[in-house]
Write a protein that holds these residues in place. Structure first.
Motif, PDB file in Angstrom:
ATOM      1  N   SER A  76      -2.366  -3.147   9.530  1.00 38.76           N
ATOM      2  CA  SER A  76      -3.045  -2.256   9.658  1.00 38.76           C
ATOM      3  C   SER A  76      -3.196  -1.607   8.411  1.00 38.76           C
ATOM      4  CB  SER A  76      -2.624  -1.149  10.631  1.00 38.76           C
ATOM      5  OG  SER A  76      -2.465  -1.715  11.910  1.00 38.76           O
ATOM      6  N   LYS A  77      -2.064  -1.440   7.483  1.00 42.04           N
ATOM      7  CA  LYS A  77      -2.124  -0.889   6.161  1.00 42.04           C
ATOM      8  C   LYS A  77      -2.841  -1.429   5.313  1.00 42.04           C
ATOM      9  CE  LYS A  77      -1.015   1.886   2.659  1.00 42.04           C
ATOM     10  NZ  LYS A  77      -1.546   3.304   2.660  1.00 42.04           N
ATOM     11  N   MET A  78      -2.829  -2.655   5.127  1.00 46.14           N
ATOM     12  CA  MET A  78      -3.677  -3.745   4.210  1.00 46.14           C
ATOM     13  C   MET A  78      -5.239  -3.551   4.909  1.00 46.14           C
ATOM     14  SD  MET A  78      -1.129  -7.009   3.616  1.00 46.14           S
ATOM     15  CE  MET A  78      -2.109  -7.683   2.520  1.00 46.14           C
ATOM     16  N   GLU A  79      -5.269  -3.417   5.958  1.00 43.09           N
ATOM     17  CA  GLU A  79      -6.918  -3.168   6.238  1.00 43.09           C
ATOM     18  C   GLU A  79      -7.383  -1.874   5.862  1.00 43.09           C
ATOM     19  OE1 GLU A  79      -9.087  -5.346   9.131  1.00 43.09           O
ATOM     20  OE2 GLU A  79      -8.436  -6.072   7.168  1.00 43.09           O
ATOM     21  N   VAL A  80      -6.444  -0.878   5.640  1.00 45.18           N
ATOM     22  CA  VAL A  80      -6.977   0.372   5.269  1.00 45.18           C
ATOM     23  C   VAL A  80      -7.066   0.231   3.627  1.00 45.18           C
ATOM     24  CG1 VAL A  80      -6.603   2.947   4.915  1.00 45.18           C
ATOM     25  CG2 VAL A  80      -6.053   1.753   7.150  1.00 45.18           C
ATOM     26  N   ASP A  81      -6.381  -0.212   2.907  1.00 44.60           N
ATOM     27  CA  ASP A  81      -6.309  -0.172   1.432  1.00 44.60           C
ATOM     28  C   ASP A  81      -6.719  -1.589   0.889  1.00 44.60           C
ATOM     29  OD1 ASP A  81      -5.603  -0.109  -1.348  1.00 44.60           O
ATOM     30  OD2 ASP A  81      -3.892   0.975  -0.994  1.00 44.60           O
ATOM     31  N   LYS A  82      -7.718  -1.804   0.669  1.00 48.07           N
ATOM     32  CA  LYS A  82      -8.113  -3.062   0.076  1.00 48.07           C
ATOM     33  C   LYS A  82      -7.754  -3.625  -1.028  1.00 48.07           C
ATOM     34  CE  LYS A  82     -11.054  -2.987   3.925  1.00 48.07           C
ATOM     35  NZ  LYS A  82     -10.513  -3.980   4.964  1.00 48.07           N
ATOM     36  N   ASN A  83      -7.116  -2.792  -1.947  1.00 47.46           N
ATOM     37  CA  ASN A  83      -6.390  -3.065  -3.208  1.00 47.46           C
ATOM     38  C   ASN A  83      -5.307  -3.733  -2.923  1.00 47.46           C
ATOM     39  OD1 ASN A  83      -8.338  -1.778  -5.084  1.00 47.46           O
ATOM     40  ND2 ASN A  83      -7.388   0.175  -4.545  1.00 47.46           N
ATOM     41  N   GLY A 129      -5.856  -7.328 -11.363  1.00 53.13           N
ATOM     42  CA  GLY A 129      -6.038  -6.085 -11.250  1.00 53.13           C
ATOM     43  C   GLY A 129      -5.893  -5.547  -9.760  1.00 53.13           C
ATOM     44  N   MET A 130      -5.204  -6.083  -9.065  1.00 50.86           N
ATOM     45  CA  MET A 130      -5.065  -5.750  -7.693  1.00 50.86           C
ATOM     46  C   MET A 130      -3.486  -5.203  -7.637  1.00 50.86           C
ATOM     47  SD  MET A 130      -7.696  -6.695  -7.012  1.00 50.86           S
ATOM     48  CE  MET A 130      -7.781  -6.478  -4.949  1.00 50.86           C
ATOM     49  N   LYS A 131      -3.119  -4.937  -6.234  1.00 53.04           N
ATOM     50  CA  LYS A 131      -1.846  -4.247  -6.047  1.00 53.04           C
ATOM     51  C   LYS A 131      -0.912  -4.885  -5.307  1.00 53.04           C
ATOM     52  CE  LYS A 131      -2.835  -0.668  -8.403  1.00 53.04           C
ATOM     53  NZ  LYS A 131      -2.188  -0.024  -9.619  1.00 53.04           N
ATOM     54  N   LEU A 132       0.480  -4.833  -5.603  1.00 52.50           N
ATOM     55  CA  LEU A 132       1.580  -5.133  -4.602  1.00 52.50           C
ATOM     56  C   LEU A 132       1.959  -3.788  -3.860  1.00 52.50           C
ATOM     57  CD1 LEU A 132       2.541  -6.950  -7.215  1.00 52.50           C
ATOM     58  CD2 LEU A 132       3.795  -7.889  -5.453  1.00 52.50           C
ATOM     59  N   TYR A 133       2.252  -3.861  -2.552  1.00 57.65           N
ATOM     60  CA  TYR A 133       2.594  -2.338  -1.826  1.00 57.65           C
ATOM     61  C   TYR A 133       4.086  -2.805  -1.246  1.00 57.65           C
ATOM     62  CZ  TYR A 133       1.862   1.632   1.107  1.00 57.65           C
ATOM     63  OH  TYR A 133       2.108   2.882   1.442  1.00 57.65           O
ATOM     64  N   TYR A 134       4.723  -1.544  -1.219  1.00 58.12           N
ATOM     65  CA  TYR A 134       6.129  -1.799  -0.470  1.00 58.12           C
ATOM     66  C   TYR A 134       5.772  -0.838   0.739  1.00 58.12           C
ATOM     67  CZ  TYR A 134      10.627  -0.285   0.862  1.00 58.12           C
ATOM     68  OH  TYR A 134      11.715   0.317   1.643  1.00 58.12           O
ATOM     69  N   MET A 135       6.162  -1.202   1.859  1.00 65.96           N
ATOM     70  CA  MET A 135       6.038  -0.133   3.049  1.00 65.96           C
ATOM     71  C   MET A 135       7.411  -0.122   3.814  1.00 65.96           C
ATOM     72  SD  MET A 135       3.538  -0.856   6.488  1.00 65.96           S
ATOM     73  CE  MET A 135       3.264   0.220   7.858  1.00 65.96           C
ATOM     74  N   ALA A 136       7.755   1.246   3.310  1.00 63.58           N
ATOM     75  CA  ALA A 136       9.299   1.637   3.747  1.00 63.58           C
ATOM     76  C   ALA A 136       9.244   1.769   5.476  1.00 63.58           C
ATOM     77  CB  ALA A 136       9.682   2.868   3.171  1.00 63.58           C
ATOM     78  N   GLU A 137       8.262   2.007   5.984  1.00 58.70           N
ATOM     79  CA  GLU A 137       7.970   2.306   7.539  1.00 58.70           C
ATOM     80  C   GLU A 137       8.317   1.182   8.324  1.00 58.70           C
ATOM     81  OE1 GLU A 137       5.810   5.532   5.200  1.00 58.70           O
ATOM     82  OE2 GLU A 137       5.753   3.170   5.552  1.00 58.70           O
ATOM     83  N   ALA A 138       8.174  -0.175   7.654  1.00 58.15           N
ATOM     84  CA  ALA A 138       8.583  -1.201   8.591  1.00 58.15           C
ATOM     85  C   ALA A 138       9.643  -2.056   8.158  1.00 58.15           C
ATOM     86  CB  ALA A 138       7.413  -2.051   8.595  1.00 58.15           C
TER      87      ALA A 138
END
Length: 290
Positions: free
Chosen positions: A118-125, A223-232
């Motif tokens: 769901s998070k990756m769907e919201v943030d395309k970066n 030029g893209m992003k790695l993301y850390y999701m603390a809530e999971a």
């Protein structure tokens, strides 16, 4: 910790790629957790990396019982090459995302996959996403930081220091806040398939070690992003054990670091040259022990 209300408003099918090498027992436990996931449909893709006959037989039984897709690899070319087999399968099936997980991962949260997607769907970066991961002792393994030039140059000293302290070698950043981050652990991560196709899949020039910083540098370069999701949160039920010749593993580590520093880092030419010279000295010393 508060859990944001992030859910897909439609069901998406997600492949989960498990790379197995003589770990059928762990695979069975991992599959049992994955089968409890809600909010998404999953296809569990088990890639066997040339396991022993007994382990492969047990894996075949597991996949038949749990309706997993089994891909048998007749040669073991390492972590990246093995996972690429699963990723290429995912591309052919037209999947948008994939979860790559070690067989010794556990997923107590039944909405774990749905929430991250769901998070990756919201943030395309976001092209690579990791979550909070704890080990058997409750230590957090994400997010990770880059290694500085000086730490890279003198990494054997860091290895000794961390070994004496009992702490993991990787530098872990604050795990309480979700954010873009430098690196996430390779034991469990989500990838966007369009990005995987863009970079030509994982770099297969390393057999083992340094996969995470290599992937992180590929993300940065694109030029893209790695993301850390603390809530999971997931659990890495990893148990240390001695396997094979330790000096042989050290040579393997040196080779992987050489490739990473030369082709997947921001070090300048002089820094890379110094690191390669230092690495040759280490390998010469290690080979004296072989």
């Amino acid at each position: 910790m508060p859990r944001p209300n992030l859910y897909l408003n439609y069901r998406m099918r997600i492949p989960v790629i498990l790379l197995n090498h003589n770990s059928a027992i762990d695979c069975r436990k991992c599959v049992s957790f994955l089968q409890r996931q809600k909010g998404v449909d999953i296809e569990i893709v088990v890639v066997d990396n040339c396991s022993s006959k007994n382990d492969l037989n047990e894996l075949q039984t597991l996949c038949k019982e749990e309706l997993c897709t089994l891909i048998e690899n007749k040669e073991n070319h390492g972590y990246n090459a093995g996972n690429n087999i699963g990723l290429r399968y995912a591309v052919k099936k037209g999947y948008k995302y994939a979860l790559i997980a070690n067989p010794d991962m556990e997923f107590p949260e039944p909405d774990y996959i749905a929430r991250v997607i769901s998070k990756m769907e919201v943030d395309k970066n976001i092209v690579v996403c990791g979550t909070d991961i704890i080990d058997a002792k409750g230590r957090h393994q994400n997010p990770l930081d880059y290694v500085s030039f000086w730490s890279e140059l003198f990494w054997p000293i860091d290895m000794i220091r961390y070994k004496l302290s009992g702490k993991p070698l990787a530098t872990t950043l604050n795990y309480t806040n979700s954010r873009y981050c430098p690196i996430v652990s390779g034991c469990c991560l989500f990838v966007r398939m369009s990005f995987i196709k863009q970079i030509g899949f994982f770099d297969e020039n390393v057999f083992l070690y340094c996969e995470e910083p290599i992937l992180a540098h590929q993300v940065k370069t694109a030029g893209m992003k790695l993301y850390y999701m603390a809530e999971a949160q997931a659990v890495h039920r990893h148990i240390k054990f001695q396997k094979g010749n330790p000096y042989g593993r050290m040579v393997l580590l040196c080779n992987s670091r050489d490739h990473k520093n030369k082709y997947h880092s921001d070090f300048n030419r002089l820094q890379v040259t110094l690191l390669l010279i230092s690495s040759r000295l280490r390998k010469w010393f290690i080979k004296l022990k072989l």
